[in-house]
Design an enzyme around this catalytic site. Structure first.
Site, PDB file in Angstrom:
ATOM      1  N   ASP A  48       1.279   5.628  -8.050  1.00  0.00           N
ATOM      2  CA  ASP A  48       0.060   6.431  -7.999  1.00  0.00           C
ATOM      3  C   ASP A  48       0.384   7.926  -7.914  1.00  0.00           C
ATOM      4  O   ASP A  48      -0.255   8.750  -8.572  1.00  0.00           O
ATOM      5  CB  ASP A  48      -0.746   5.998  -6.761  1.00  0.00           C
ATOM      6  CG  ASP A  48      -2.217   6.362  -6.872  1.00  0.00           C
ATOM      7  OD1 ASP A  48      -2.755   6.290  -7.980  1.00  0.00           O
ATOM      8  OD2 ASP A  48      -2.818   6.731  -5.843  1.00  0.00           O
ATOM      9  N   ASP A 102      -0.885  10.701 -10.507  1.00  0.00           N
ATOM     10  CA  ASP A 102      -1.770  11.780 -10.038  1.00  0.00           C
ATOM     11  C   ASP A 102      -1.070  13.131  -9.928  1.00  0.00           C
ATOM     12  O   ASP A 102      -1.681  14.111  -9.497  1.00  0.00           O
ATOM     13  CB  ASP A 102      -2.342  11.429  -8.650  1.00  0.00           C
ATOM     14  CG  ASP A 102      -3.342  10.294  -8.704  1.00  0.00           C
ATOM     15  OD1 ASP A 102      -3.749   9.928  -9.816  1.00  0.00           O
ATOM     16  OD2 ASP A 102      -3.702   9.768  -7.635  1.00  0.00           O
ATOM     17  N   LYS A 123      -9.717  -1.193  -6.374  1.00  0.00           N
ATOM     18  CA  LYS A 123      -8.536  -0.366  -6.084  1.00  0.00           C
ATOM     19  C   LYS A 123      -8.162  -0.385  -4.598  1.00  0.00           C
ATOM     20  O   LYS A 123      -7.000  -0.195  -4.249  1.00  0.00           O
ATOM     21  CB  LYS A 123      -8.795   1.074  -6.547  1.00  0.00           C
ATOM     22  CG  LYS A 123      -7.564   1.965  -6.466  1.00  0.00           C
ATOM     23  CD  LYS A 123      -7.825   3.375  -6.973  1.00  0.00           C
ATOM     24  CE  LYS A 123      -6.683   4.295  -6.603  1.00  0.00           C
ATOM     25  NZ  LYS A 123      -6.849   5.652  -7.094  1.00  0.00           N
ATOM     26  N   PHE A 125       4.754   0.135  -3.498  1.00  0.00           N
ATOM     27  CA  PHE A 125       4.792   0.046  -4.969  1.00  0.00           C
ATOM     28  C   PHE A 125       3.621   0.817  -5.583  1.00  0.00           C
ATOM     29  O   PHE A 125       3.791   1.601  -6.528  1.00  0.00           O
ATOM     30  CB  PHE A 125       4.780  -1.444  -5.362  1.00  0.00           C
ATOM     31  CG  PHE A 125       4.311  -1.762  -6.746  1.00  0.00           C
ATOM     32  CD1 PHE A 125       4.903  -1.194  -7.864  1.00  0.00           C
ATOM     33  CD2 PHE A 125       3.274  -2.673  -6.947  1.00  0.00           C
ATOM     34  CE1 PHE A 125       4.470  -1.517  -9.158  1.00  0.00           C
ATOM     35  CE2 PHE A 125       2.835  -2.996  -8.229  1.00  0.00           C
ATOM     36  CZ  PHE A 125       3.429  -2.412  -9.329  1.00  0.00           C
ATOM     37  N   ASP A 168     -13.892   7.346   3.866  1.00  0.00           N
ATOM     38  CA  ASP A 168     -12.745   8.176   3.507  1.00  0.00           C
ATOM     39  C   ASP A 168     -13.187   9.373   2.660  1.00  0.00           C
ATOM     40  O   ASP A 168     -12.733  10.496   2.859  1.00  0.00           O
ATOM     41  CB  ASP A 168     -11.739   7.327   2.705  1.00  0.00           C
ATOM     42  CG  ASP A 168     -10.308   7.593   3.128  1.00  0.00           C
ATOM     43  OD1 ASP A 168     -10.036   7.601   4.341  1.00  0.00           O
ATOM     44  OD2 ASP A 168      -9.463   7.804   2.239  1.00  0.00           O
ATOM     45  N   ASP A 169     -14.081   9.114   1.715  1.00  0.00           N
ATOM     46  CA  ASP A 169     -14.603  10.182   0.846  1.00  0.00           C
ATOM     47  C   ASP A 169     -15.404  11.196   1.665  1.00  0.00           C
ATOM     48  O   ASP A 169     -15.334  12.407   1.433  1.00  0.00           O
ATOM     49  CB  ASP A 169     -15.494   9.594  -0.254  1.00  0.00           C
ATOM     50  CG  ASP A 169     -14.715   8.773  -1.266  1.00  0.00           C
ATOM     51  OD1 ASP A 169     -13.471   8.692  -1.156  1.00  0.00           O
ATOM     52  OD2 ASP A 169     -15.354   8.196  -2.169  1.00  0.00           O
ATOM     53  N   LYS A 199       1.032   4.169   8.675  1.00  0.00           N
ATOM     54  CA  LYS A 199       0.345   3.630   9.863  1.00  0.00           C
ATOM     55  C   LYS A 199       0.491   2.110   9.962  1.00  0.00           C
ATOM     56  O   LYS A 199       0.294   1.513  11.007  1.00  0.00           O
ATOM     57  CB  LYS A 199      -1.140   4.008   9.819  1.00  0.00           C
ATOM     58  CG  LYS A 199      -1.391   5.522   9.934  1.00  0.00           C
ATOM     59  CD  LYS A 199      -2.854   5.850  10.118  1.00  0.00           C
ATOM     60  CE  LYS A 199      -3.689   5.674   8.877  1.00  0.00           C
ATOM     61  NZ  LYS A 199      -3.505   6.694   7.842  1.00  0.00           N
ATOM     62  N   ARG A 209       3.414  13.145   0.319  1.00  0.00           N
ATOM     63  CA  ARG A 209       2.999  11.820   0.797  1.00  0.00           C
ATOM     64  C   ARG A 209       3.518  11.687   2.218  1.00  0.00           C
ATOM     65  O   ARG A 209       4.694  11.862   2.461  1.00  0.00           O
ATOM     66  CB  ARG A 209       3.584  10.729  -0.121  1.00  0.00           C
ATOM     67  CG  ARG A 209       3.482   9.317   0.379  1.00  0.00           C
ATOM     68  CD  ARG A 209       2.088   8.781   0.363  1.00  0.00           C
ATOM     69  NE  ARG A 209       1.465   8.729  -0.955  1.00  0.00           N
ATOM     70  CZ  ARG A 209       0.179   8.458  -1.148  1.00  0.00           C
ATOM     71  NH1 ARG A 209      -0.607   8.252  -0.091  1.00  0.00           N
ATOM     72  NH2 ARG A 209      -0.345   8.435  -2.356  1.00  0.00           N
ATOM     73  N   ASP A 247     -10.422   4.139 -12.448  1.00  0.00           N
ATOM     74  CA  ASP A 247     -10.358   5.451 -11.794  1.00  0.00           C
ATOM     75  C   ASP A 247      -9.732   6.494 -12.726  1.00  0.00           C
ATOM     76  O   ASP A 247     -10.267   7.589 -12.913  1.00  0.00           O
ATOM     77  CB  ASP A 247      -9.537   5.325 -10.500  1.00  0.00           C
ATOM     78  CG  ASP A 247      -9.678   6.549  -9.594  1.00  0.00           C
ATOM     79  OD1 ASP A 247     -10.600   7.355  -9.813  1.00  0.00           O
ATOM     80  OD2 ASP A 247      -8.866   6.696  -8.674  1.00  0.00           O
ATOM     81  N   PHE A 271     -15.205   1.422   4.140  1.00  0.00           N
ATOM     82  CA  PHE A 271     -14.013   2.192   4.546  1.00  0.00           C
ATOM     83  C   PHE A 271     -13.731   3.318   3.548  1.00  0.00           C
ATOM     84  O   PHE A 271     -13.456   4.458   3.921  1.00  0.00           O
ATOM     85  CB  PHE A 271     -12.806   1.253   4.632  1.00  0.00           C
ATOM     86  CG  PHE A 271     -11.481   1.956   4.813  1.00  0.00           C
ATOM     87  CD1 PHE A 271     -11.071   2.386   6.067  1.00  0.00           C
ATOM     88  CD2 PHE A 271     -10.641   2.180   3.726  1.00  0.00           C
ATOM     89  CE1 PHE A 271      -9.843   3.025   6.238  1.00  0.00           C
ATOM     90  CE2 PHE A 271      -9.419   2.821   3.886  1.00  0.00           C
ATOM     91  CZ  PHE A 271      -9.027   3.242   5.146  1.00  0.00           C
TER      92      PHE A 271
END
Length: 347
Positions: free
Chosen positions: A95, A99, A192, A90, A235-236, A50, A104, A166, A231
């Protein structure tokens, strides 16, 4: 009047920057096959998002000046914006490996694409290095060159300590809800997410215009970090309560054992029986167990809890913006623009 950039205008700057990066590696006589690889990595990992972080640099610069940017000002601001997108690229490539992510932006993660694998780790390093190649090319003679370098290094490190907290707090394969706390959650989201997503674009615009001072950077940080925290909490919330057709993905925080705002809120008010439901069901790749947690969230009225939080927090942020001292070169409009983008968003 300030002018808002469009994604198309912003993306039009990228080919010139890519050319500079490719010329730079050509100067080392990098063989053609590896050159093609680097080009593809730049395109796949930097384009297609975006670009909210990147576009916030020219938008902030225009708002700070109170007028549209000249062609040269726009190019420089968009270049700093693309450095922010390279930093994001990056982080995302790295990430996704950490994870074990699958997709993606609707496609397989870079490390899962054919023939890539762990070469992606080196590609991530090269995406980060590209920031400093572009900084040297376009800002070597800028009065804030050193400050720009230090800013990117500092924000990169802040993001990495957030990621460390995290990873150690919520490993996917070891579920221990005793590890979770609102203090840890706050640390993770501030370092983060908030610094590189909210503070960095405005700090870059201030430096580009050569109006950054320790005082106005601190004043910007005092509003932008709470904005970034809000924000991420949002998101959560959307991960569980948002509609997949709006957010463009199916939420996985419960199954992924994420140290999210919702689970921390649930833990803070859970009865012993409810705590047992969470311990038995949270962090498992199992749809039935996920459904049990979702049901508990509904029973606990976490949606209402979030809505109350949102109204209270947004009121506090609006108050901070209203009290901003504009004599320091900052403009309230910069922060109002960030808040307008995220308040009551559904995706």
């Amino acid at each position: 009047m300030a002018q808002k950039t469009t994604l198309k205008e912003f993306e039009n700057v990228f080919p010139k920057l890519q050319e500079v990066l490719l010329e730079h590696v050509k100067s080392y006589k990098l063989p053609q096959e590896q050159l093609d690889w680097y080009k593809k990595s730049l395109e796949v990992n930097t384009l297609g998002g975006k670009c909210n972080r990147g576009m916030s640099v020219p938008d902030s610069a225009s708002l700070l000046l109170g007028r549209p940017l000249t062609e040269d000002e726009y190019f420089k601001a968009a270049t700093l914006g693309w450095m922010t997108e390279l930093l994001q690229a990056f982080f995302l490539v790295s990430d996704d490996i950490m994870d074990s992510s699958i997709t993606r932006r609707g496609k397989p993660c870079w490390y899962r694409q054919e023939g890539v694998g762990m070469i992606a780790i080196n590609d991530a390093f090269m995406l980060e290095a590209a920031i400093y190649t572009l900084l040297k090319k376009y800002f070597r003679d800028h009065p804030s060159y050193l400050e720009l370098i230090e800013l990117f290094h500092e924000v990169t490190f802040q993001t990495e300590i957030g990621q460390l907290c995290d990873l150690l707090t919520a490993p996917e394969d070891v579920v221990n809800l005793d590890n979770f706390s609102m203090e840890k959650y706050q640390f993770i989201v501030i370092y983060k997410t908030a610094y590189y997503s909210f503070y960095l674009p405005v700090a870059l615009a201030l430096h580009q215009l050569n109006i950054a001072t320790p005082k106005n950077l601190k004043a910007a940080e005092a509003i932008l970090i709470p904005l970034g925290e809000y924000f991420q909490i949002q998101d959560d919330y959307l991960d569980n309560f948002g509609l997949p057709e709006h957010i463009g993905k199916i939420g996985t925080d419960i199954m992924d054992n994420k140290c999210s705002w919702l689970v921390n809120q649930a833990l803070s008010i859970a009865t012993p029986e409810q705590r047992k439901v969470l311990e038995d069901n949270y962090g498992h790749k199992n749809k039935e167990k996920e459904a049990a947690v979702k049901k508990l969230y509904d029973e606990m009225q976490l949606e209402k809890r979030y809505q109350d939080y949102e109204e209270k927090r947004v009121g506090e942020i609006r108050e901070m913006i209203a009290q901003l001292d504009e004599s320091e070169g900052l403009k309230k409009g910069v922060f109002e623009a960030f808040l307008a983008k995220i308040y009551k968003r559904s995706k």
